[in-house]
Design a protein around this motif. Sequence first.
Motif, mmCIF file in Angstrom:
data_model
loop_
_atom_site.group_PDB
_atom_site.id
_atom_site.type_symbol
_atom_site.label_atom_id
_atom_site.label_comp_id
_atom_site.label_asym_id
_atom_site.label_seq_id
_atom_site.Cartn_x
_atom_site.Cartn_y
_atom_site.Cartn_z
ATOM 1 N N PRO A 161 -6.945 -1.786 -14.283
ATOM 2 C CA PRO A 161 -5.958 -0.740 -14.598
ATOM 3 C C PRO A 161 -6.492 0.326 -15.551
ATOM 4 O O PRO A 161 -6.160 1.499 -15.410
ATOM 5 C CB PRO A 161 -4.791 -1.501 -15.233
ATOM 6 N N THR A 205 -11.785 -2.233 -5.658
ATOM 7 C CA THR A 205 -10.875 -2.827 -6.629
ATOM 8 C C THR A 205 -11.373 -2.515 -8.030
ATOM 9 O O THR A 205 -12.539 -2.767 -8.340
ATOM 10 C CB THR A 205 -10.787 -4.355 -6.423
ATOM 11 N N TRP A 208 -8.674 2.715 -13.568
ATOM 12 C CA TRP A 208 -7.841 3.555 -12.705
ATOM 13 C C TRP A 208 -7.166 4.650 -13.520
ATOM 14 O O TRP A 208 -7.116 5.809 -13.122
ATOM 15 C CB TRP A 208 -6.820 2.709 -11.961
ATOM 16 N N VAL A 223 -6.117 -2.564 -9.380
ATOM 17 C CA VAL A 223 -5.723 -1.471 -8.493
ATOM 18 C C VAL A 223 -6.708 -1.469 -7.327
ATOM 19 O O VAL A 223 -7.920 -1.505 -7.526
ATOM 20 C CB VAL A 223 -5.746 -0.121 -9.227
ATOM 21 N N HIS A 224 -6.173 -1.461 -6.122
ATOM 22 C CA HIS A 224 -6.968 -1.541 -4.899
ATOM 23 C C HIS A 224 -6.849 -0.204 -4.171
ATOM 24 O O HIS A 224 -5.750 0.340 -4.052
ATOM 25 C CB HIS A 224 -6.462 -2.674 -4.009
ATOM 26 N N VAL A 225 -7.973 0.315 -3.686
ATOM 27 C CA VAL A 225 -8.015 1.620 -3.031
ATOM 28 C C VAL A 225 -8.712 1.465 -1.688
ATOM 29 O O VAL A 225 -9.740 0.791 -1.586
ATOM 30 C CB VAL A 225 -8.793 2.646 -3.896
ATOM 31 N N TRP A 276 0.817 -1.209 0.000
ATOM 32 C CA TRP A 276 0.000 0.000 0.000
ATOM 33 C C TRP A 276 0.854 1.264 0.000
ATOM 34 O O TRP A 276 1.844 1.343 0.702
ATOM 35 C CB TRP A 276 -0.923 0.015 1.215
ATOM 36 N N VAL A 293 -3.301 3.258 -2.070
ATOM 37 C CA VAL A 293 -3.484 2.497 -3.297
ATOM 38 C C VAL A 293 -2.461 1.375 -3.341
ATOM 39 O O VAL A 293 -1.316 1.549 -2.921
ATOM 40 C CB VAL A 293 -3.299 3.421 -4.528
ATOM 41 N N ALA A 347 -1.259 -1.710 -6.247
ATOM 42 C CA ALA A 347 -1.424 -2.353 -7.548
ATOM 43 C C ALA A 347 -0.911 -3.781 -7.414
ATOM 44 O O ALA A 347 0.259 -3.998 -7.111
ATOM 45 C CB ALA A 347 -0.648 -1.599 -8.620
ATOM 46 N N SER A 366 -1.434 8.342 -0.764
ATOM 47 C CA SER A 366 -1.474 9.413 -1.749
ATOM 48 C C SER A 366 -0.603 10.581 -1.315
ATOM 49 O O SER A 366 -0.603 10.969 -0.150
ATOM 50 C CB SER A 366 -2.913 9.907 -1.928
#
Length: 70
Positions: free
Chosen positions: A55, A52, A58, A38-40, A15, A31, A33, A18
Amino acid sequence: MSIKTSESALPESAWFKSSYSGGAGGECVEVAAAGGAVHVRDSKSAAGPVLTVGPEAWAGFLGLAVERLD
């Protein structure tokens, strides 16, 4: 797109916070990858829901976000 409410299977080292997340809290997004997606998540709730997306989705989101910053 999927939203998981259980704890993520991704290691904490995957992780990234930002660069726009402030130190005072509020807008804290992380985030990761992995696995072709891509997981947020909210950094204040690491065990909370994980969004999720693919790509392409995202990249589209980032493109729109950058336009708003300009």
